[in-house]
Design a protein around this motif. Sequence first.
Motif, PDB file in Angstrom:
ATOM      1  N   GLU A 286       0.845  -1.200   0.000  1.00 36.00           N
ATOM      2  CA  GLU A 286       0.000   0.000   0.000  1.00 36.00           C
ATOM      3  C   GLU A 286       0.876   1.244   0.000  1.00 36.00           C
ATOM      4  OE1 GLU A 286      -3.721   0.247   2.306  1.00 36.00           O
ATOM      5  OE2 GLU A 286      -3.038  -1.596   3.273  1.00 36.00           O
ATOM      6  N   PHE A 287       0.673   2.084  -0.999  1.00 33.67           N
ATOM      7  CA  PHE A 287       1.300   3.392  -1.027  1.00 33.67           C
ATOM      8  C   PHE A 287       0.322   4.365  -0.364  1.00 33.67           C
ATOM      9  CE2 PHE A 287       2.889   0.994  -4.675  1.00 33.67           C
ATOM     10  CZ  PHE A 287       4.255   1.080  -4.480  1.00 33.67           C
ATOM     11  N   VAL A 288       0.569   4.673   0.909  1.00 34.17           N
ATOM     12  CA  VAL A 288      -0.347   5.493   1.700  1.00 34.17           C
ATOM     13  C   VAL A 288      -0.251   6.942   1.234  1.00 34.17           C
ATOM     14  CG1 VAL A 288      -1.013   6.192   4.021  1.00 34.17           C
ATOM     15  CG2 VAL A 288      -0.045   3.905   3.630  1.00 34.17           C
TER      16      VAL A 288
ATOM     17  N   ALA B   4       3.160   0.572   3.235  1.00 32.46           N
ATOM     18  CA  ALA B   4       2.772  -0.552   4.083  1.00 32.46           C
ATOM     19  C   ALA B   4       3.046  -1.860   3.359  1.00 32.46           C
ATOM     20  CB  ALA B   4       1.295  -0.449   4.457  1.00 32.46           C
ATOM     21  N   PHE B   5       3.674  -2.785   4.072  1.00 32.19           N
ATOM     22  CA  PHE B   5       4.046  -4.087   3.513  1.00 32.19           C
ATOM     23  C   PHE B   5       3.264  -5.174   4.239  1.00 32.19           C
ATOM     24  CE2 PHE B   5       7.576  -1.133   3.919  1.00 32.19           C
ATOM     25  CZ  PHE B   5       8.012  -0.978   2.607  1.00 32.19           C
TER      26      PHE B   5
ATOM     27  N   GLU C   6       4.104  -0.822   8.520  1.00 29.50           N
ATOM     28  CA  GLU C   6       3.891   0.490   7.888  1.00 29.50           C
ATOM     29  C   GLU C   6       5.057   1.414   8.233  1.00 29.50           C
ATOM     30  OE1 GLU C   6       0.715   4.219   7.828  1.00 29.50           O
ATOM     31  OE2 GLU C   6      -0.003   2.177   8.234  1.00 29.50           O
ATOM     32  N   TYR C   7       5.714   1.901   7.205  1.00 32.38           N
ATOM     33  CA  TYR C   7       6.847   2.802   7.379  1.00 32.38           C
ATOM     34  C   TYR C   7       6.431   4.210   6.981  1.00 32.38           C
ATOM     35  CZ  TYR C   7      11.507   4.833   6.941  1.00 32.38           C
ATOM     36  OH  TYR C   7      12.611   5.641   7.080  1.00 32.38           O
TER      37      TYR C   7
ATOM     38  N   THR D 286       4.549  -2.169  13.384  1.00 34.45           N
ATOM     39  CA  THR D 286       4.189  -3.523  12.973  1.00 34.45           C
ATOM     40  C   THR D 286       2.992  -4.030  13.758  1.00 34.45           C
ATOM     41  OG1 THR D 286       6.507  -4.019  12.437  1.00 34.45           O
ATOM     42  CG2 THR D 286       5.021  -5.886  12.695  1.00 34.45           C
ATOM     43  N   SER D 287       2.035  -4.586  13.054  1.00 35.86           N
ATOM     44  CA  SER D 287       0.903  -5.261  13.673  1.00 35.86           C
ATOM     45  C   SER D 287       0.780  -6.639  13.031  1.00 35.86           C
ATOM     46  CB  SER D 287      -0.394  -4.467  13.485  1.00 35.86           C
ATOM     47  OG  SER D 287      -0.682  -4.299  12.105  1.00 35.86           O
ATOM     48  N   TYR D 288      -0.040  -7.484  13.632  1.00 35.17           N
ATOM     49  CA  TYR D 288      -0.204  -8.832  13.100  1.00 35.17           C
ATOM     50  C   TYR D 288      -1.691  -9.158  13.044  1.00 35.17           C
ATOM     51  CZ  TYR D 288       1.087 -13.594  11.924  1.00 35.17           C
ATOM     52  OH  TYR D 288       1.252 -14.783  11.260  1.00 35.17           O
ATOM     53  N   ASP D 289      -2.131  -9.633  11.865  1.00 31.68           N
ATOM     54  CA  ASP D 289      -3.537  -9.965  11.665  1.00 31.68           C
ATOM     55  C   ASP D 289      -3.729 -11.476  11.603  1.00 31.68           C
ATOM     56  OD1 ASP D 289      -4.298  -7.296  11.522  1.00 31.68           O
ATOM     57  OD2 ASP D 289      -3.969  -7.193   9.363  1.00 31.68           O
TER      58      ASP D 289
END
Length: 281
Positions: free
Chosen positions: A144-146, A162-163, A188-189, A198-201
């Motif tokens: 994602e290119f935010v 976002a990767f 997300e950088y 960093t989050s985890y889904d």
Amino acid sequence: MNNKILMLLVAACALVNTLNAQTEKTSQDTAKLPPKVLHAEPLYIDLIRDLGARKGEKEWNVGFGLTDKLNYDNYEFLVEYEWAPVNRLGLEVELPFTFYSTVSPASDLQQPANKLESLKVAAQWTFMVNEKAATSMAFGYINEFVLSDFGSFGRPLITANAFNPFLVVAKRWGHNFHTLIYTGPMVEYTYEHSQAHTSYDINTNIHYMIPNTRNFVGIEFNKTIYNNDFQMVMRPQMRVSIAHDLMVGIVAGIPISKESERLSSFIRLIWEPKGRKSPKH
């Protein structure tokens, strides 16, 4: 008279031969198709393409959502196109928009700005299809290119990247019950602060598909872990075919914690242009 009868017989034989040739060609084409297992696809966090995608498949999605964010309402709108350029590879491009409406003007909470959230591109490769076990597995990646909000659009244009690599495992139990796990990290950088978050889904799903149709009822459990905080939204849902190439999905959202949001709703319109369709069971 005899000549006319002879001509009719010759024409009839030619027609039969033509039909037989077409039937044989169709059978050969079907035999050449790679194996594919029918799985119910979740409606909110959907897949990039059907598991075991076949070359030529394509689909347009339009989604509308509303979330009660306590002091303001969050309206989401998305357009996405997904297709399979080769067997088992699915690609997707998505444009998600978010708009906000204040519920409590006296609140000290600052309302976010309206924006085109990102340009989202994704790929998904089904690396295993086991027809006997009715199981499929796939790796995927979303980038994602935010983008900046409408008020400062282009200053800068891209604010973060976002990767999201992910794994999908799906199994059909018998003819009608479907389960699926969709899981992976999100990194997300942000460019302004040069920081990564960093989050985890972990998304788990169970569906019941109506026999001899593509209609189903089921539920998604969308779970996110971030900074040792656990959040989950339950999303009961249903999908109904309204034409041979058009379906509608209806989703409700029920968070287990109402600290940041209350109930939500989401509708997804799914249109499959002329091409190969998903198999029926």
